[in-house]
Design a protein around this motif. Sequence first.
Motif, PDB file in Angstrom:
ATOM      1  N   ASP A 168       0.832  -1.202   0.000  1.00  0.00           N
ATOM      2  CA  ASP A 168       0.000   0.000   0.000  1.00  0.00           C
ATOM      3  C   ASP A 168       0.870   1.256   0.000  1.00  0.00           C
ATOM      4  O   ASP A 168       0.571   2.238  -0.700  1.00  0.00           O
ATOM      5  CB  ASP A 168      -0.905   0.017   1.233  1.00  0.00           C
ATOM      6  CG  ASP A 168      -1.976  -1.066   1.191  1.00  0.00           C
ATOM      7  OD1 ASP A 168      -2.246  -1.584   0.087  1.00  0.00           O
ATOM      8  OD2 ASP A 168      -2.522  -1.389   2.257  1.00  0.00           O
ATOM      9  N   ALA A 201      -1.890   0.996   8.837  1.00  0.00           N
ATOM     10  CA  ALA A 201      -2.289   0.247   7.636  1.00  0.00           C
ATOM     11  C   ALA A 201      -2.166  -1.254   7.871  1.00  0.00           C
ATOM     12  O   ALA A 201      -3.053  -2.032   7.479  1.00  0.00           O
ATOM     13  CB  ALA A 201      -1.433   0.673   6.447  1.00  0.00           C
ATOM     14  N   ARG A 223      -5.131  -4.098   7.970  1.00  0.00           N
ATOM     15  CA  ARG A 223      -5.062  -5.292   7.126  1.00  0.00           C
ATOM     16  C   ARG A 223      -5.219  -6.556   7.977  1.00  0.00           C
ATOM     17  O   ARG A 223      -5.902  -7.510   7.596  1.00  0.00           O
ATOM     18  CB  ARG A 223      -3.734  -5.331   6.385  1.00  0.00           C
ATOM     19  CG  ARG A 223      -3.613  -4.310   5.259  1.00  0.00           C
ATOM     20  CD  ARG A 223      -4.392  -4.771   4.059  1.00  0.00           C
ATOM     21  NE  ARG A 223      -4.075  -4.002   2.859  1.00  0.00           N
ATOM     22  CZ  ARG A 223      -4.493  -4.317   1.644  1.00  0.00           C
ATOM     23  NH1 ARG A 223      -5.268  -5.386   1.471  1.00  0.00           N
ATOM     24  NH2 ARG A 223      -4.179  -3.583   0.612  1.00  0.00           N
TER      25      ARG A 223
END
Length: 381
Positions: A37, A57, A61
Motif C-alpha cells: 500500500d 495500515a 489489514r
Amino acid sequence: MNEVLLRSLTPSVLGVLVRRGADFAAAEDAVQEALADAVRVWPADPPRDPKGWLVTAAWRRFLDATRAEAARRRREDLVVEEPAPGPAPAVDDTLQLYFLCAHPLLTPSSAVALTLRAVGGLTTRQIAQAYLVPEATMAQRISRAKRTVSGVRFDRPGDVATVLRVLYLVFNEGYSGDVDLAAEAVRLTRQLAATIDHPEVAGLLALMLLHHARRSARTAPDGSLVPLAEQDRGRWDTVLIAEGVEILQAALARDRLGQFQAQAAIAALHADAPRAEETDWVQIVEWYDELARLTDSPVVRLNRAVAVGEADGPRAGLAALAALDESLPRRAAVAAYLHECDGDLATAARLYAEAARNAPNLAERAHLTRQAARLNTHRGL
C-alpha cells in the motif's frame, strides 16, 4: 519511494503487531500488504509519520483478515478492536524478530529466508530471485517457516550466535537477481549492532565490511575470479576498511574473543598489506590458531594450511594439509596451489583439474580449469 526507509521500518512495525497479540504469520502478511500500500500511496501523498502510517495500515489489514476468518468460522467475538490512530510507540522489537527468525527449529535456508522477509523487508519475489528459485517455492518455504515460529513467545533470551550465523549465510550468498544480499547483510548487521551491544556482533560487522571493501576487485571485466594476491588493491574501498578496522579494534579491546572477531582480524591483516608479498602471514597463522581453538572447524584448518604455506614454505603447508580429510571441499585446490609453489607442476595441474570438477559454482570451476591449463601449457602439454 524510499525503499531503504520502508525496509528499515519493517521489523519495528511487525513487532508492534505481534506485541498487540497478532499471530506472527498473520502479522507478517499484514505488514507485507501495508508495504505494498505504501509503495502505491506514498509517492503522491507522503505521510508525516511513516512508521505510524505503516502500523495503522498493517493493523487494519490484520483486522480485515481476522474478521474474514472469524466470519467464516462464526467467531466474530474473537476480533480485537482497532486502536485509535496516532504516533507509533518508540519500542524497538528488531532484536526479538532476529531471534525469532533464527529459531533452532528452522533450517538454515528457512531462517535466512524468514530473516530477509520479516527483518529485511524484502518481498518473496526478491528473495526467490536472489536464490534463483521459483517464487512459489520460496513462498512455500517462507510459509512453512512462519508456521513453525507462530506461537513462539518473546519471553526468553535468544541465541546471538544463531542470529549471527544466519546473517553470515546471507552475506555469503553475495549477489543475484535484483537484491544485493551482501549489501543487505551489511545493512541488517548494522541494524543489529545498533540494537545489541555484543563484541561478536561488532566482529561480524567488521568482517563483512572488510570483505565487502574488496568486492569490486574480486572479478575481472569478463566476470572471471581474481585471487586475493592478484587483486588491484587500489580498487579496495579504504573507507569501509577503516570503518571495519575501527569497529574490530573496539570489539577486541573488550577481551571477549569470538570466531567472527578472529576472522575479521585475519581480514584486517590482508587489508593492511599494501602489496600481497607484504602480508604478515606469521600473524595470520596465529589468528588461525585462535580460530581453530574457537571452532575446531576443518575449513578453518584448511585455510590455516594455506597461511602456513605462505609463512613457513609450501612443504610446511602440505604437512598441515595432510592431516585433513581428502574429501573436504576445496582441499584439492589448496593442495594444487601448495604443490605449484613447491615446483611440482604436474601434480598441481592434476589437482587443479580435480578441484575444477568438484567446484561449487561455475566461476570457481572456470578459474580452476584455467589454472590447470596454464600449468599444462607451461609444461608443453
